[in-house]
Design a protein around this motif. Structure first.
Motif, PDB file in Angstrom:
ATOM      1  N   GLN A  72       0.594  -0.433   0.490  1.00  0.00           N
ATOM      2  CA  GLN A  72      -0.229  -0.040   0.167  1.00  0.00           C
ATOM      3  C   GLN A  72       0.619   1.106  -0.272  1.00  0.00           C
ATOM      4  N   PHE A  73       2.309   1.320   0.402  1.00  0.00           N
ATOM      5  CA  PHE A  73       3.154   2.409   0.983  1.00  0.00           C
ATOM      6  C   PHE A  73       3.758   2.263   1.130  1.00  0.00           C
ATOM      7  N   VAL A  74       5.124   2.373   0.455  1.00  0.00           N
ATOM      8  CA  VAL A  74       6.417   2.577   0.568  1.00  0.00           C
ATOM      9  C   VAL A  74       7.151   3.342   0.665  1.00  0.00           C
ATOM     10  N   ASP A  75       8.252   3.233   2.186  1.00  0.00           N
ATOM     11  CA  ASP A  75       8.678   5.063   2.251  1.00  0.00           C
ATOM     12  C   ASP A  75       9.972   4.817   3.030  1.00  0.00           C
ATOM     13  N   SER A  76      11.526   4.942   2.238  1.00  0.00           N
ATOM     14  CA  SER A  76      12.380   4.091   2.211  1.00  0.00           C
ATOM     15  C   SER A  76      13.235   5.073   3.240  1.00  0.00           C
ATOM     16  N   LEU A  77      12.732   6.353   3.322  1.00  0.00           N
ATOM     17  CA  LEU A  77      13.621   7.520   3.902  1.00  0.00           C
ATOM     18  C   LEU A  77      13.707   7.397   5.286  1.00  0.00           C
ATOM     19  N   GLY A  78      11.709   7.117   5.692  1.00  0.00           N
ATOM     20  CA  GLY A  78      10.903   6.260   7.457  1.00  0.00           C
ATOM     21  C   GLY A  78      11.302   4.880   7.209  1.00  0.00           C
ATOM     22  N   GLU A  79      12.258   3.900   6.262  1.00  0.00           N
ATOM     23  CA  GLU A  79      12.150   2.789   6.456  1.00  0.00           C
ATOM     24  C   GLU A  79      11.308   2.231   6.835  1.00  0.00           C
ATOM     25  N   LEU A  80       9.361   1.895   6.316  1.00  0.00           N
ATOM     26  CA  LEU A  80       8.870   1.559   6.645  1.00  0.00           C
ATOM     27  C   LEU A  80       8.079   1.160   5.503  1.00  0.00           C
ATOM     28  N   PHE A  81       6.903  -0.050   5.501  1.00  0.00           N
ATOM     29  CA  PHE A  81       6.267   0.051   4.197  1.00  0.00           C
ATOM     30  C   PHE A  81       4.838  -0.563   4.877  1.00  0.00           C
ATOM     31  N   VAL A  82       3.925  -0.429   4.424  1.00  0.00           N
ATOM     32  CA  VAL A  82       2.376  -0.958   4.871  1.00  0.00           C
ATOM     33  C   VAL A  82       2.341  -2.210   3.237  1.00  0.00           C
ATOM     34  N   PHE A  83       1.537  -2.779   4.475  1.00  0.00           N
ATOM     35  CA  PHE A  83       1.352  -4.152   2.931  1.00  0.00           C
ATOM     36  C   PHE A  83      -0.483  -4.845   3.510  1.00  0.00           C
ATOM     37  N   THR A  84      -1.069  -4.691   3.165  1.00  0.00           N
ATOM     38  CA  THR A  84      -2.065  -4.366   3.397  1.00  0.00           C
ATOM     39  C   THR A  84      -2.713  -6.577   2.852  1.00  0.00           C
ATOM     40  N   ASP A  85      -3.123  -7.702   3.996  1.00  0.00           N
ATOM     41  CA  ASP A  85      -2.464  -8.952   3.962  1.00  0.00           C
ATOM     42  C   ASP A  85      -3.811  -9.820   3.162  1.00  0.00           C
ATOM     43  N   ASP A  86      -3.840 -10.886   2.487  1.00  0.00           N
ATOM     44  CA  ASP A  86      -4.978 -10.785   1.454  1.00  0.00           C
ATOM     45  C   ASP A  86      -6.333 -11.867   2.023  1.00  0.00           C
ATOM     46  N   ILE A  87      -6.350 -12.157   2.925  1.00  0.00           N
ATOM     47  CA  ILE A  87      -6.631 -13.130   4.107  1.00  0.00           C
ATOM     48  C   ILE A  87      -8.047 -12.358   4.923  1.00  0.00           C
ATOM     49  N   PHE A  88      -7.464 -11.489   5.442  1.00  0.00           N
ATOM     50  CA  PHE A  88      -8.483 -10.419   6.542  1.00  0.00           C
ATOM     51  C   PHE A  88      -8.057  -8.843   6.445  1.00  0.00           C
ATOM     52  N   GLU A  89      -7.677  -8.428   4.798  1.00  0.00           N
ATOM     53  CA  GLU A  89      -7.350  -7.673   4.389  1.00  0.00           C
ATOM     54  C   GLU A  89      -7.417  -6.195   5.974  1.00  0.00           C
ATOM     55  N   LEU A  90      -6.113  -6.905   6.431  1.00  0.00           N
ATOM     56  CA  LEU A  90      -5.793  -5.571   7.511  1.00  0.00           C
ATOM     57  C   LEU A  90      -4.686  -5.598   7.094  1.00  0.00           C
ATOM     58  N   LYS A  91      -4.754  -3.705   7.231  1.00  0.00           N
ATOM     59  CA  LYS A  91      -2.890  -2.819   7.061  1.00  0.00           C
ATOM     60  C   LYS A  91      -2.379  -3.343   8.376  1.00  0.00           C
ATOM     61  N   ASN A  92      -1.101  -3.769   7.741  1.00  0.00           N
ATOM     62  CA  ASN A  92      -0.088  -4.234   8.773  1.00  0.00           C
ATOM     63  C   ASN A  92       1.443  -2.698   8.421  1.00  0.00           C
ATOM     64  N   LYS A  93       1.518  -2.555   9.228  1.00  0.00           N
ATOM     65  CA  LYS A  93       2.878  -1.323   9.025  1.00  0.00           C
ATOM     66  C   LYS A  93       3.696  -2.104   9.342  1.00  0.00           C
ATOM     67  N   MET A  94       5.522  -2.277   8.875  1.00  0.00           N
ATOM     68  CA  MET A  94       6.292  -2.685   9.654  1.00  0.00           C
ATOM     69  C   MET A  94       7.553  -2.301   8.628  1.00  0.00           C
ATOM     70  N   GLY A  95       8.584  -1.884   9.192  1.00  0.00           N
ATOM     71  CA  GLY A  95      10.421  -1.461   8.920  1.00  0.00           C
ATOM     72  C   GLY A  95      10.741  -2.853   8.261  1.00  0.00           C
ATOM     73  N   LEU A  96      11.225  -1.914   6.929  1.00  0.00           N
ATOM     74  CA  LEU A  96      12.186  -2.588   5.783  1.00  0.00           C
ATOM     75  C   LEU A  96      13.211  -3.396   6.657  1.00  0.00           C
ATOM     76  N   SER A  97      13.699  -3.379   7.432  1.00  0.00           N
ATOM     77  CA  SER A  97      14.573  -4.046   7.910  1.00  0.00           C
ATOM     78  C   SER A  97      13.937  -5.001   8.368  1.00  0.00           C
ATOM     79  N   GLU A  98      13.049  -5.984   8.622  1.00  0.00           N
ATOM     80  CA  GLU A  98      12.644  -7.148   8.909  1.00  0.00           C
ATOM     81  C   GLU A  98      12.338  -7.797   8.416  1.00  0.00           C
TER      82      GLU A  98
END
Length: 105
Positions: A72-98
């Motif tokens: 959904q969203f990628v912020d390379s400066l803040g080193e995070l991204f947001v993705f929506t899973d296909d099962i429950f359609e929940l938004k997850n915010k996660m660090g790029l380092s993970e």
């Protein structure tokens, strides 16, 4: 460890055995090369612009977890991204380092 599960009759005992089992399956976080990080970055950007579904492999709590979803969203400066899973359609915010690996479905 499975043979000890019938003896976990007290809750404290069961919690202790579960902690031991969880520590045995823990893995260390893989170290990515510069080339692998660039490939992950290109795949994330392409998935974001084309709205393609991706397989994500990320490290969390001593485990490598695999999920499918949409970026959904990628912020390379803040080193995070947001993705929506296909099962429950929940938004997850996660660090790029993970993030360990990203592949198209």
């Amino acid at each position: 460890m499975k043979k000890w599960r019938p003896f976990a009759t007290m809750p404290e005992q069961y919690i202790g055995l579960q902690e031991i089992i969880n520590k045995q399956v823990e893995v260390t976080q893989p170290v990515l090369t510069e080339e692998q990080m660039e490939q992950i970055n290109f795949t994330l950007i392409e998935a974001l612009h084309t709205n393609k579904q991706v397989y994500l492999t990320y490290y969390k709590g001593g485990q490598c977890i695999k999920e499918t979803g949409f970026i959904q969203f990628v912020d390379s400066l803040g080193e995070l991204f947001v993705f929506t899973d296909d099962i429950f359609e929940l938004k997850n915010k996660m660090g790029l380092s993970e993030l360990i690996d990203v592949q198209f479905v």
